[in-house]
Write an enzyme that holds these catalytic residues in place. Structure first.
Site, PDB file in Angstrom:
ATOM      1  CD  GLU A   1      11.339  -0.872  -5.558  1.00 50.53           C
ATOM      2  OE1 GLU A   1      10.732  -0.159  -4.760  1.00 50.53           O
ATOM      3  OE2 GLU A   1      11.457  -0.560  -6.755  1.00 50.53           O
TER       4      GLU A   1
ATOM      5  NE  ARG B   1      -2.875   5.209  -0.558  1.00 50.16           N
ATOM      6  CZ  ARG B   1      -2.963   6.477  -0.971  1.00 50.16           C
ATOM      7  NH1 ARG B   1      -3.432   6.736  -2.175  1.00 50.16           N
ATOM      8  NH2 ARG B   1      -2.619   7.472  -0.194  1.00 50.16           N
TER       9      ARG B   1
ATOM     10  CD  GLU C   1      14.124   2.163 -11.663  1.00 49.57           C
ATOM     11  OE1 GLU C   1      14.500   2.970 -10.809  1.00 49.57           O
ATOM     12  OE2 GLU C   1      13.010   1.611 -11.619  1.00 49.57           O
TER      13      GLU C   1
ATOM     14  CD1 TRP D   1       3.784   1.433   4.716  1.00 45.19           C
ATOM     15  CD2 TRP D   1       4.471   3.452   5.404  1.00 45.19           C
ATOM     16  NE1 TRP D   1       5.131   1.531   4.462  1.00 45.19           N
ATOM     17  CE2 TRP D   1       5.581   2.755   4.868  1.00 45.19           C
ATOM     18  CE3 TRP D   1       4.672   4.735   5.892  1.00 45.19           C
ATOM     19  CZ2 TRP D   1       6.862   3.296   4.818  1.00 45.19           C
ATOM     20  CZ3 TRP D   1       5.955   5.288   5.836  1.00 45.19           C
ATOM     21  CH2 TRP D   1       7.025   4.564   5.307  1.00 45.19           C
TER      22      TRP D   1
ATOM     23  CG  ASN E   1      -4.194   8.455   4.608  1.00 37.27           C
ATOM     24  OD1 ASN E   1      -4.502   7.622   5.447  1.00 37.27           O
ATOM     25  ND2 ASN E   1      -4.462   8.339   3.325  1.00 37.27           N
ATOM     26  N   GLY E   2      -1.033  10.810   6.832  1.00 38.28           N
ATOM     27  CA  GLY E   2      -0.125  11.940   7.020  1.00 38.28           C
ATOM     28  C   GLY E   2       0.553  11.867   8.375  1.00 38.28           C
TER      29      GLY E   2
ATOM     30  CE  LYS F   1       3.095   2.574  -7.793  1.00 39.60           C
ATOM     31  NZ  LYS F   1       4.325   2.131  -8.487  1.00 39.60           N
TER      32      LYS F   1
ATOM     33  CE  LYS G   1      11.795  -1.010  -9.496  1.00 39.79           C
ATOM     34  NZ  LYS G   1      11.695   0.346  -9.909  1.00 39.79           N
TER      35      LYS G   1
ATOM     36  CB  CYS H   1      -2.362   5.745   5.619  1.00 38.49           C
ATOM     37  SG  CYS H   1      -1.100   5.690   6.887  1.00 38.49           S
TER      38      CYS H   1
ATOM     39  CG  HIS I   1      38.236   5.336  -8.773  1.00 40.67           C
ATOM     40  ND1 HIS I   1      39.522   5.819  -8.804  1.00 40.67           N
ATOM     41  CD2 HIS I   1      37.759   5.454 -10.029  1.00 40.67           C
ATOM     42  CE1 HIS I   1      39.808   6.233 -10.039  1.00 40.67           C
ATOM     43  NE2 HIS I   1      38.739   6.018 -10.795  1.00 40.67           N
TER      44      HIS I   1
HETATM   45  C1  AGP Z   1      10.404   2.657  -7.019  1.00 39.52           C
HETATM   46  O1  AGP Z   1      10.097   1.411  -7.470  1.00 39.52           O
HETATM   47  C2  AGP Z   1       9.519   3.200  -5.974  1.00 39.52           C
HETATM   48  N1  AGP Z   1       8.172   2.975  -6.183  1.00 39.52           N
HETATM   49  C3  AGP Z   1       9.895   4.627  -5.523  1.00 39.52           C
HETATM   50  O2  AGP Z   1      11.267   4.820  -5.585  1.00 39.52           O
HETATM   51  C4  AGP Z   1       9.175   5.788  -6.260  1.00 39.52           C
HETATM   52  O3  AGP Z   1       9.684   5.954  -7.544  1.00 39.52           O
HETATM   53  C5  AGP Z   1       9.341   7.065  -5.413  1.00 39.52           C
HETATM   54  O4  AGP Z   1       8.738   6.881  -4.174  1.00 39.52           O
HETATM   55  C6  AGP Z   1       8.779   8.282  -6.097  1.00 39.52           C
HETATM   56  O5  AGP Z   1       7.411   8.147  -6.336  1.00 39.52           O
HETATM   57  P1  AGP Z   1       6.645   9.103  -7.356  1.00 39.52           P
HETATM   58  O6  AGP Z   1       7.188   8.828  -8.704  1.00 39.52           O
HETATM   59  O7  AGP Z   1       5.212   8.701  -7.226  1.00 39.52           O
HETATM   60  O8  AGP Z   1       6.899  10.504  -6.930  1.00 39.52           O
END
Ligand code: AGP
Length: 607
Positions: free
Chosen positions: A488, A27, A481, A74, A98-99, A602, A485, A2, A504
């Protein structure tokens, strides 16, 4: 997650509130809303979906006012819908939050019993009713909000206004960030500074438990105990250009291409005469590094992958035990901390709820120190750590982390080399590692030239449902990673395996419909990796290999792309870049929302 914007001014603020929301779109959110005070009334516009839809709603509405709050939601409690979008209203009060209010069910029951009618499924609506009830009989919004805060369990940042006090905004935070912005004849609140950069560069970062009263004349702050406090005013160095997309089709593509500069910025001033300056962690660093006998790294998502790479570096270069783990697990187990252990958190945003909670736990557990590797100055994680190593990626807007990851790796490599040297790393290997770091921006720029070839390969993936990523050593987390990517932003199911694990179990999945992507550096494990790739090939698997220049000729496949030759430190950073480009081009072909993938945020400021 949010986003909050609040403005108290002497002019109509609705367009500025909506622009602020646009700057917070990165975000991640699913609905948006705005409310302003106008002639003793609350005027409110809300919509499910994009801020653009809110803007269109506003265009024909005539809604205007000098004081207002706005929000991107969100969803956590209650589906994404107009009815659940903020601001929430109760009598004269409107609120954005937010929260998560963890005791919302009990509060809802209590308020319903007292006759308050709920119009949403959200946890946030209880705040509006609680403040409205507190205002009944004592018409001071600040006092009402302060009286309500102890009843809220969980995490919040809020902005509240009331028709009874036009021009006044009250903000408060606990476990979720909130900044006040200082303008001329107007002042602001926001969940992060990006929302306000076109309006001001002067910010006050509220501390945990702070409450702020904002009007057009000024900002006043009280601490958790209710005492008035002066918080430092910070001048932001971010330019609005840094958060604009420019010529690029997506922020993610822009951020991938910014990596040579971001890496150069992260290394700048930290290497001199071919050696890492030990003061990168502060003046007492040398003594601290000498006393460090173990390292615990904790992070989430992409930042966790950076921690996994660092674990290989620290153990192999420094010969010191190192673990890397996911913050959401660490915070709920009972970690055993041996004397002399350094705690390291890694976070792009510095606001990730699980990482922040892990750091708070670590502060009670007798670590030698808490080091934050972070991209956002003044973030909660930076402020709560005893040592800080900033990455200098600049603002990262795309939800999929790119330049934040490679700059985290560069910062962690600086740390690993300085630490390893203090622990007696061989001089030649040390100097070679530093040299590799100095070459990094150029190596990454060279790797970006593979873009056209990668775009060609991407066509093979557009109709696939699954993909496997393989790597060994530091390239196993790089493969993780790469898989993260791809899943997501393209929504293709992707898994990463240490290549030695293939036989395995996962080898059973390999067929012509399962593309297998491998990162093949020129390291001590290359012969073993090539054998693993052969296992895939002989089972009819389709291989895509990103190979170091010096071993490219040993990979017998037309779908091999050759990267520049790299040493052990540079290789995982350089190998990340083609995987980012591959995911990007596959996502574009599949027509997904690259910068704001579905369901994701984000900055994950709730558990
Ligand atoms: C990855 O592309 C994401 N944005 C996510 O995994 C991110 O790295 C994770 O939420 C941690 O965020 P931070 O580095 O802001 O703590």
């Amino acid at each position: 997650m949010c986003g909050i914007v609040g403005i108290s001014a002497r002019r109509d603020v609705v367009a500025h509130l909506i622009s602020g929301l646009k700057a917070l779109e990165y975000r991640g959110y699913d609905s948006a809303g705005v409310a302003v005070l106008a002639d003793g009334r609350i005027e409110r516009l809300r919509t499910q979906g994009k801020v653009q839809a809110l803007e269109a709603l506003h265009a024909g509405s005539g809604v205007a006012g000098h004081c207002g709050i706005a929000h991107t939601r969100w969803a956590t409690h209650g589906v994404p819908s107009e009815g659940n979008a903020h601001p929430h209203v109760s009598g004269p009060v409107s609120v954005v939050h937010n929260g998560i209010i963890e005791n919302h069910a009990a509060l809802r029951a209590e308020l319903q019993a007292a006759g308050y009618v709920f119009t949403s499924q959200t946890d946030s609506e209880v705040i509006a009713h609680l403040v409205a009830r507190a205002l009944d009989g004592q018409p001071d919004l600040l006092a009402a909000v302060r009286s309500v805060l102890p009843r809220l369990h969980g995490a919040y940042s809020i902005a509240v206004m009331s028709t009874d006090e036009p021009g006044v905004l009250v903000g408060a935070r606990l476990g979720s960030p909130l900044v006040a912005g200082l303008g001329s004849d107007e002042n602001y609140l926001a969940s992060d500074i990006h929302a306000l950069l076109p309006l001001t560069r002067r910010f006050i970062y509220l501390a945990e438990g702070d409450v702020a009263r904002v009007d057009a004349e000024g900002v006043a702050i009280w601490d958790e105990g209710g005492a008035p406090v002066e918080r430092a005013v910070r001048e932001s160095q971010f330019s609005t250009d840094a958060v604009e997309r420019g010529e690029y089709r997506h922020y993610m593509l822009k951020e991938i291409h910014e990596q040579p500069q971001a890496l150069a910025d992260t290394l700048e001033g930290r290497i001199a005469g071919g050696r890492v300056l030990t003061q990168i962690l502060g003046v007492d660093a040398e003594d601290l590094l000498a006393r460090t006998e173990a390292v615990h790294i904790v992070a989430c998502g992409t930042s966790y992958h950076a921690g996994l790479v660092a674990r290989y570096w620290i153990e192999s270069l420094a010969g010191i035990p190192c673990t890397a783990e996911i913050a959401s697990e660490y915070r709920y187990r009972n970690p055993v901390v041996r004397p002399g252990t350094l705690f390291v958190s890694i976070s792009q945003s510095g606001e990730t709820a699980d990482t922040l909670a892990a750091l708070k736990l670590a502060r009670e557990r007798g670590y030698l120190a808490q080091l934050a590797v972070c991209n956002v100055p003044e973030s909660s994680i930076v402020r709560e750590s005893s040592l800080v190593l900033m990455t200098r990626a600049g603002p990262e807007i795309g939800v999929a982390s790119t330049k934040a990851f490679t700059t985290q790796l560069a910062a962690l490599a600086l740390f690993a080399l300085a630490f390893a040297r203090a622990k007696g790393l061989d001089e030649q290997r040390y100097l070679d590692g530093v040299r590799q770091l100095e070459q990094l921006p150029g190596l990454v720029a060279e790797t970006l030239r593979l873009d056209a070839g990668i775009q060609d390969l991407a066509g093979d993936f557009a109709d696939k449902q699954h993909a496997l990523f393989l790597g060994r050593g530091t390239h196993w987390p790089v493969a993780m990673e790469g898989a993260l990517k791809l899943k997501e932003i393209s929504y293709i199911h992707a898994e990463a395996y240490a290549a030695g694990e293939l036989k395995h179990g996962p080898l059973a999945l390999v067929d012509a419909q399962m593309p297998v992507i491998a990162v093949a550096p020129n390291d001590t494990l290359i012969d073993k990796l090539l054998s693993n790739l052969e296992e895939v090939r002989t089972r009819g698997g389709v291989l895509y290999v990103f190979a170091d220049h010096d071993i490219g000729s040993r990979v017998d496949d037309s779908r091999t792309l050759v990267m520049p030759a790299c040493g052990e430190i540079a290789a995982p950073i350089v190998s990340t870049v083609p995987l980012q480009l591959l995911s990007y081009h596959v996502a574009v072909l599949r027509g997904t929302d690259v910068d704001q993938p579905r369901n994701l945020a984000k900055s994950v400021t709730v558990e």
